[in-house]
Design an enzyme around this catalytic site. Sequence first.
Site, PDB file in Angstrom:
ATOM      1  N   LEU A   1      -2.121 -12.062  -6.659  1.00 20.78           N
ATOM      2  CA  LEU A   1      -0.669 -12.250  -7.426  1.00 20.78           C
ATOM      3  C   LEU A   1      -0.606 -11.605  -8.911  1.00 20.78           C
ATOM      4  CD1 LEU A   1      -0.181 -16.278  -6.948  1.00 20.78           C
ATOM      5  CD2 LEU A   1       0.828 -14.395  -5.621  1.00 20.78           C
TER       6      LEU A   1
ATOM      7  N   HIS B   1       0.776  -1.157  -0.062  1.00 14.85           N
ATOM      8  CA  HIS B   1      -0.050  -0.189   0.089  1.00 14.85           C
ATOM      9  C   HIS B   1       0.849   1.259   0.023  1.00 14.85           C
ATOM     10  CE1 HIS B   1      -4.254  -1.478   0.606  1.00 14.85           C
ATOM     11  NE2 HIS B   1      -3.443  -2.776   0.728  1.00 14.85           N
TER      12      HIS B   1
ATOM     13  N   ASP C   1       1.666  -3.272  -9.708  1.00 13.05           N
ATOM     14  CA  ASP C   1       1.663  -4.313 -10.348  1.00 13.05           C
ATOM     15  C   ASP C   1       2.022  -4.148 -11.674  1.00 13.05           C
ATOM     16  OD1 ASP C   1       0.325  -5.542  -7.949  1.00 13.05           O
ATOM     17  OD2 ASP C   1      -1.631  -5.648  -8.756  1.00 13.05           O
TER      18      ASP C   1
ATOM     19  N   SER D   1      -5.594 -14.470  -5.700  1.00  8.96           N
ATOM     20  CA  SER D   1      -4.808 -14.772  -4.735  1.00  8.96           C
ATOM     21  C   SER D   1      -3.858 -13.708  -4.586  1.00  8.96           C
ATOM     22  CB  SER D   1      -4.003 -16.031  -5.246  1.00  8.96           C
ATOM     23  OG  SER D   1      -4.797 -17.463  -5.530  1.00  8.96           O
TER      24      SER D   1
END
Length: 363
Positions: free
Chosen positions: A108, A19, A155, A106
């Site tokens: 990921l 975060h 990401d 998940s």
Amino acid sequence: MSKPVEYSAPGRINLIGEHTDYNHGFALPIALPERTTVTFRPADTDTLVVRSDREAAPVRLALGTVPGDVGGWAAYVAGVVWALHSAGHHVPGGTMAVTGGVATGSGLASSAALECAVLGAILSASGLTLDRVEQARIAQRAENDYVGAPTGLLDQLAILFAERRHAQLIDFRDLSVRSVPFEPEAHGVSLLLINSHAAHQHAGGEYADRRAACERAAAALGVVTLRDLQDRVPQVVAELPDSEDGRRARHILTENQRVLDTVAALHRSDFGAVGRLLTASQESMRDDFEITTDHIDLIAETAVQAGALGARMTGGGFGGCVIALVPGERREAIGDAVRAATRHHGHREPTIVATHAGHGAGG
């Protein structure tokens, strides 16, 4: 019909730095070996027909799609098309086949892997060249403004900049990325990825709530973003109010420092120190940011009690996966202890694999 283009992108594990992205802080992700592959066959048409090996029916989307047109998994594909069009780039029609190698739900980054694979395939087919930061921004806009998930750039940057046997230190203030050696196996240490099979989701808008809390804390402290306080962390942390927003700010500021300390420890190949930092991060996510669950806490705590150097949840929270750094000779025993503990508490047995830093998105 044009020659098909194949492009793939990995999922990611965030070693530490949760975060922090939307607070202009630091994070240290690696790419997973598992990848999502897109095979794109361009055609002279105004639609894109998308198929996934995980879904029974194809989805047909217009190249002029706008937010709200497409839902479900195909919204990530439509979002990339829309974001590219919005940035002034041509997108050809055709057919697209998605083969998903990254586990969904998940934590990921399966959605970002899909976005980056779709984006890479379209750019390759169109002969367009965009730098990796611009690609990350387009993929993020697809997720934020088309799908409606208020995520940061972690990401996408992790997936686009990843390198084998390296982590990537991302500074979200200037979006710079620096490679950091990450090869624990060379030092007798394994990185375990423990999938709890508890669906990773930002339940009830919790992600948005955390982001808003950080913004309120920054405003109360008289700065634009919490990163502006990073050069005086001990003093600021000591003076934070014992309130929900104060605890959220404490996590961000101390997490940023843990990222930097982890990078220093990796340069020394001090995996004992790295493990302790992972555990400290888990405790901060549990107590200050409150994004873990009892199930996740059980896995992380059991791993450490069984001999792991450290363990923490990875991803945005509320389910998903735990990572653990473990001495090679303790790998099986730690896995057995985690499985036994989860069974004892009535949870589904986790999937546990040893993993490593893979390479980034590419054709």
